[in-house]
Design a protein around this motif. Structure first.
Motif, mmCIF file in Angstrom:
data_model
loop_
_atom_site.group_PDB
_atom_site.id
_atom_site.type_symbol
_atom_site.label_atom_id
_atom_site.label_comp_id
_atom_site.label_asym_id
_atom_site.label_seq_id
_atom_site.Cartn_x
_atom_site.Cartn_y
_atom_site.Cartn_z
ATOM 1 N N GLU A 18 -5.117 35.724 -11.943
ATOM 2 C CA GLU A 18 -3.757 35.580 -11.397
ATOM 3 C C GLU A 18 -3.625 36.267 -10.034
ATOM 4 O OE1 GLU A 18 -0.947 33.751 -12.474
ATOM 5 O OE2 GLU A 18 -2.516 32.855 -13.698
ATOM 6 N N GLU A 19 -4.294 37.407 -9.857
ATOM 7 C CA GLU A 19 -4.178 38.124 -8.581
ATOM 8 C C GLU A 19 -4.845 37.393 -7.423
ATOM 9 O OE1 GLU A 19 -7.460 40.414 -10.931
ATOM 10 O OE2 GLU A 19 -5.511 39.562 -11.407
ATOM 11 N N ASP A 20 -5.665 36.370 -7.706
ATOM 12 C CA ASP A 20 -6.299 35.562 -6.657
ATOM 13 C C ASP A 20 -5.320 34.561 -6.049
ATOM 14 O OD1 ASP A 20 -8.688 36.798 -7.424
ATOM 15 O OD2 ASP A 20 -9.333 35.078 -8.638
ATOM 16 N N LEU A 21 -4.306 34.196 -6.816
ATOM 17 C CA LEU A 21 -3.483 33.045 -6.456
ATOM 18 C C LEU A 21 -2.674 33.226 -5.179
ATOM 19 C CD1 LEU A 21 -2.456 31.909 -10.015
ATOM 20 C CD2 LEU A 21 -3.961 30.703 -8.405
ATOM 21 N N ASP A 22 -2.143 34.412 -4.919
ATOM 22 C CA ASP A 22 -1.359 34.598 -3.691
ATOM 23 C C ASP A 22 -2.196 34.270 -2.455
ATOM 24 O OD1 ASP A 22 0.981 35.265 -4.979
ATOM 25 O OD2 ASP A 22 0.723 37.430 -4.748
ATOM 26 N N ARG A 23 -3.415 34.770 -2.419
ATOM 27 C CA ARG A 23 -4.300 34.491 -1.278
ATOM 28 C C ARG A 23 -4.622 33.001 -1.196
ATOM 29 N NH1 ARG A 23 -8.967 38.832 -0.137
ATOM 30 N NH2 ARG A 23 -7.590 40.366 0.782
ATOM 31 N N VAL A 25 -3.065 30.385 -2.419
ATOM 32 C CA VAL A 25 -1.875 29.610 -2.046
ATOM 33 C C VAL A 25 -1.600 29.763 -0.554
ATOM 34 C CG1 VAL A 25 0.647 29.491 -2.310
ATOM 35 C CG2 VAL A 25 -0.835 29.587 -4.334
ATOM 36 N N GLY A 26 -1.681 30.980 -0.051
ATOM 37 C CA GLY A 26 -1.450 31.220 1.376
ATOM 38 C C GLY A 26 -2.435 30.467 2.247
ATOM 39 N N GLY A 47 4.591 27.146 -3.453
ATOM 40 C CA GLY A 47 3.497 27.983 -3.936
ATOM 41 C C GLY A 47 3.200 27.780 -5.405
ATOM 42 N N ALA A 51 -0.432 26.922 -6.951
ATOM 43 C CA ALA A 51 -1.020 27.812 -7.961
ATOM 44 C C ALA A 51 -1.378 27.012 -9.215
ATOM 45 C CB ALA A 51 -0.057 28.944 -8.298
#
Length: 188
Positions: A18-23, A25-26, A47, A51
């Motif tokens: 889950e912590e990979d998704l912000d990067r 998505v960006g 986003g 995701a």
């Protein structure tokens, strides 16, 4: 002693977190990166939708696999690789890769592709791995060639991008070519 199956010289491939998704998505929504990922119109997407797309690609069922790319030296997420559409009869899959702009030009993408190719042939029993890339994406073409891919064809002026026509390049690598070339994630 051979490295673990999902470990290259510079990167390791692991499950999507889950912590990979912000990067991810960006990077997917970054116009400079998105233009290399899709052939349709490039426009921002929500986003949550992106995701969900990465989660779907990363379910890792059968011969379809999606993995986060992380650096060996710091476990930093730098991208994502996918093998999809694997056909059990023909044992062929399509490769897709995204490497975030801050991490490009360091050999991380090439190493991730080599590592995934090794895995696809040695663990998934694939016979062929293929991909398509825009003809003006010279760094990607060079990286794919370095990883063992051969240009097999070109759909001339098939994609309209930035007000001009682009070729769509088809590339592939066969298991026997990969083995004969002595290619592996551990090789240079």
């Amino acid at each position: 002693m051979a490295p673990p199956p999902l470990t290259g010289r510079l990167v390791r491939l692991r499950e999507l977190r889950e912590e990979d998704l912000d990067r991810l998505v960006g990077w997917w929504n970054d116009p400079a990166t998105a233009v290399r990922q899709v052939t349709g119109p490039v426009h921002p997407r929500p986003g949550a939708e992106i995701a969900a797309m990465f989660r779907s690609w990363s379910q890792n069922t059968g011969c379809n696999v999606g993995l986060s790319v992380v650096t060996l030296d710091g476990d930093e997420t730098v991208g994502h690789v996918t093998l999809y559409g694997a056909d059990p009869k023909d044992r062929c899959a399509t490769l897709a890769v995204i490497v975030g702009a801050p991490h490009q030009g360091r050999g991380l993408g090439t190493d991730a592709v080599r590592t995934l190719i090794d895995y696809g042939f040695a663990e998934l029993g694939l016979h062929r791995i293929e991909l398509t890339v825009l003809g003006d994406n010279l760094p990607a073409l060079a990286a794919y060639r370095k990883a063992g891919f051969t240009e097999e064809g070109r759909r001339r002026e098939a994609v309209f991008r930035h007000g001009r026509w682009q070729d769509h390049v088809q590339m592939g690598v066969l298991a026997r070519e990969h083995l004969a070339a002595g290619r592996s994630a551990a090789a240079g």
